[in-house]
Design an enzyme around this catalytic site. Structure first.
Site, mmCIF file in Angstrom:
data_model
loop_
_atom_site.group_PDB
_atom_site.id
_atom_site.type_symbol
_atom_site.label_atom_id
_atom_site.label_comp_id
_atom_site.label_asym_id
_atom_site.label_seq_id
_atom_site.Cartn_x
_atom_site.Cartn_y
_atom_site.Cartn_z
ATOM 1 N N GLY A 183 -18.466 -3.917 -13.080
ATOM 2 C CA GLY A 183 -17.204 -4.105 -12.367
ATOM 3 C C GLY A 183 -17.058 -3.178 -11.188
ATOM 4 O O GLY A 183 -16.177 -3.358 -10.347
ATOM 5 N N CYS A 217 -13.926 -1.018 -8.035
ATOM 6 C CA CYS A 217 -12.658 -1.760 -8.050
ATOM 7 C C CYS A 217 -12.055 -1.835 -9.452
ATOM 8 O O CYS A 217 -10.917 -1.442 -9.677
ATOM 9 C CB CYS A 217 -12.862 -3.162 -7.487
ATOM 10 S SG CYS A 217 -11.365 -4.174 -7.527
ATOM 11 N N SER A 220 -3.247 8.272 5.430
ATOM 12 C CA SER A 220 -2.143 7.395 5.038
ATOM 13 C C SER A 220 -2.536 5.921 5.051
ATOM 14 O O SER A 220 -1.684 5.052 5.245
ATOM 15 C CB SER A 220 -0.942 7.598 5.967
ATOM 16 O OG SER A 220 -1.203 7.045 7.247
ATOM 17 N N GLY A 221 -3.823 5.644 4.842
ATOM 18 C CA GLY A 221 -4.231 4.254 4.637
ATOM 19 C C GLY A 221 -3.739 3.779 3.292
ATOM 20 O O GLY A 221 -2.864 4.394 2.680
ATOM 21 N N ALA A 224 -7.929 11.381 1.101
ATOM 22 C CA ALA A 224 -7.905 9.915 1.087
ATOM 23 C C ALA A 224 -8.187 9.412 2.498
ATOM 24 O O ALA A 224 -7.399 8.675 3.095
ATOM 25 C CB ALA A 224 -6.554 9.422 0.585
ATOM 26 N N VAL A 225 -9.337 9.829 3.032
ATOM 27 C CA VAL A 225 -9.674 9.560 4.435
ATOM 28 C C VAL A 225 -10.681 8.424 4.565
ATOM 29 O O VAL A 225 -11.475 8.384 5.504
ATOM 30 C CB VAL A 225 -10.194 10.832 5.124
ATOM 31 C CG1 VAL A 225 -9.083 11.842 5.276
ATOM 32 C CG2 VAL A 225 -11.368 11.437 4.348
ATOM 33 N N GLY A 226 -10.664 7.506 3.612
ATOM 34 C CA GLY A 226 -11.546 6.357 3.705
ATOM 35 C C GLY A 226 -12.751 6.471 2.800
ATOM 36 O O GLY A 226 -12.818 7.325 1.915
ATOM 37 N N ALA A 281 -12.043 -5.686 -1.916
ATOM 38 C CA ALA A 281 -12.684 -6.373 -3.040
ATOM 39 C C ALA A 281 -12.788 -7.874 -2.796
ATOM 40 O O ALA A 281 -13.835 -8.485 -3.048
ATOM 41 C CB ALA A 281 -11.905 -6.104 -4.325
ATOM 42 N N HIS A 311 14.668 -22.303 -3.397
ATOM 43 C CA HIS A 311 15.757 -21.331 -3.297
ATOM 44 C C HIS A 311 16.313 -21.039 -4.685
ATOM 45 O O HIS A 311 16.485 -21.955 -5.495
ATOM 46 C CB HIS A 311 16.869 -21.904 -2.414
ATOM 47 C CG HIS A 311 18.085 -21.041 -2.353
ATOM 48 N ND1 HIS A 311 18.151 -19.900 -1.577
ATOM 49 C CD2 HIS A 311 19.293 -21.149 -2.983
ATOM 50 C CE1 HIS A 311 19.334 -19.348 -1.720
ATOM 51 N NE2 HIS A 311 20.059 -20.088 -2.571
#
Length: 494
Positions: free
Chosen positions: A69, A72, A211-212, A298-300, A348, A473
């Site tokens: 897996g 992801c 901030s991605g 968290a820079v990619g 993914a 609706h």
């Protein structure tokens, strides 16, 4: 292994027999397992490609050194959504009186939150095991390295090497957290997304760098649970790949949540010698010091191309990406690549779609190449973000004369009934032909709504066709119809 070779020759009715010895590699090629398709990597690209190949009658083997897996299912898409759901529930409980329900003050059992997330990931990984068994796919445990002649050498945990052969080989090795030179992940004080999902206790404070999608989701999660979060972004705005109006709306929401936001800023130094972290941040107004218990990088991502044997077999790659055509084919006959290690968004669903296209192309099915401008992107913080196609800025830069429509969820009855009227729908159409150029949503559950736009763009629906398609609706999806009507000056509920 030494092999004795015998050759018998005939010359003028006289037969001569010659003997000589040949040294072969230690692996026994006579017993080597052969596959129609051999895949390295079992993430959303690899395992989907394997199942599709099996459905089409191919003998398939998948080489995976870790959990089936991939990232992801085990360390990305799925477990993070489980964490975010816990944050959503906590928010609901803290505002239950808004719905006429008194529950008392809610509290966080952080280890239980983490445990639930890991259990969800484990369940999904077991599901891939089931699918492999169902589709008679061989799981080959170990690290795969390309060798010439369509051979993959697999090294298991004990160091034993075994060769396997594939008529076609698909590389689907994915990526991992990217490290900045001045922000080395130590797994304790400076962490990546894996550690962020398995912390033993809730930190009192945290600096999130980037901030991605990953950074924004974790910033929301930890701030909601009670951590004091500072979110640092090098570029001028949050989620910089999104439409500018979406970025502004998310920044406003995050500030209301209590997140300290620093854009146009860069972490230049982290001192981890003390009990926590002393973070030096370069901003437009000068250096700023922030103390935090944890720093989350968290820079990619960076791609997993090391020790694959690309150079051995001559597969071309550039800047961490394997060079492929529209169907995943590399410059080397019989070798293909899909997912994060190729061009396009590292998502993914992109990898899965590429896997199917690649396999069908190998088997001569002549699939349609992917349209990379019709790939939906989703961020699952609260409010959620979903988008597809051109931003307003990109549409103008590409020479389109455009019509833009917006519909705020503050005008949606369903949004108000659900207790969350934050956000809006923004749609962009070509003024000349009515082509749907792009859509950008921010709000509750918008990641479930974006598929309508993807399908409509695939079928080349015009704005007028969307307006005339009756939406139920009350629903959140009515906002898509209303925003489209707004673009054509036909909106009813504004």
């Amino acid at each position: 292994m030494i092999l004795k070779v015998t050759i018998t020759r005939c010359k003028t009715n006289v037969f001569f027999t010659s003997y000589f010895w040949v040294n072969l590699p230690s692996n026994d090629f006579t017993n080597m397992t052969n596959y129609d398709i051999l895949i390295i990597g079992s993430g959303p690209g690899g395992y989907v490609a394997a199942i599709r190949a099996s459905q089409l009658g191919m003998k398939v083997g998948v080489v995976e050194k870790s959990e089936l897996g991939g990232i992801c299912l085990n360390w990305g898409c799925i477990p993070t959504k489980a964490l975010l759901k816990s944050a959503n529930v906590f928010q609901y409980l803290n505002h239950s009186e808004d719905y006429g329900i008194k529950t008392g003050k809610a509290s966080i059992d952080f280890p239980a939150v983490i445990k639930r997330s890991r259990n969800v990931a484990g369940t999904m990984s077991k599901g891939v095991h089931f699918l492999f068994k169902k589709n008679k796919i061989d799981h080959i445990v170990g690290h795969g390295t390309l060798k010439k002649g369509g051979i993959v050498e697999v090294t298991d945990q004990s160091g034993k090497k075994t060769n396997y052969q594939g008529k076609s080989i698909i590389l689907a090795t994915g990526g991992r957290a990217r490290e900045l030179p001045n922000l080395k992940i130590d797994g304790k004080k400076i962490i990546g997304y894996r550690e962020a999902m398995t912390l033993k206790s809730l930190p009192k404070s945290m600096v999130v760098v980037g901030s991605g999608a990953i950074g924004s989701e974790f910033a929301y999660f930890y701030q909601t649970l009670g951590t004091e979060v500072t979110l640092v972004e090098f570029l001028p705005r949050l989620v910089p790949m999104e439409d500018e109006e979406i970025s502004k709306a998310l920044e406003k929401s995050f500030k209301n949540l209590g997140i300290n936001i620093l854009t146009n800023s860069e972490v230049t130094k982290v001192n981890t010698k003390e009990k926590g972290c002393s973070v030096t941040i370069k901003t437009k107004s000068g250096d700023k010091k922030v103390d935090a218990e944890i720093v989350l990088s968290a820079v990619g991502i960076t791609t997993n191309l090391e020790n694959l044997g690309l150079e051995t077999v001559g597969v071309k790659h550039d800047k961490g990406k394997v060079l492929v055509d529209d169907f995943g084919k590399t410059n080397v006959e019989g070798i293909y690549a899909i997912g994060d290690i190729t061009r396009g968004l590292a998502l993914a669903h992109v990898a899965s779609a590429e896997g199917i296209v690649c396999v069908e192309s190998i088997l001569g099915k002549k699939p349609e190449p992917l349209n990379y401008n019709n790939i939906p992107a989703c961020t699952y913080c609260s409010p959620e973000i979903a988008s597809v196609g051109y931003t307003e800025e990109a549409a103008r830069k590409n020479g389109y004369e455009i019509k833009v429509g917006r519909f705020p969820f503050s005008a949606s009855g369903k949004a108000h009934a659900g207790g969350n009227s934050e956000g809006f729908v923004k749609v962009i159409f070509d003024a000349k032909y009515g082509e749907w150029l792009g859509a950008h949503f921010i709000g509750n559950n918008v990641t479930e709504m974006i598929a309508e736009v993807v399908v409509a763009r695939k079928l080349e629906a015009t704005g007028h066709e969307i307006i005339k398609s009756i939406h139920p609706h009350p629903t959140m999806s009515e906002a898509i119809m209303e925003a489209t009507a707004a673009a054509y000056n036909e909106v009813i509920h504004l």
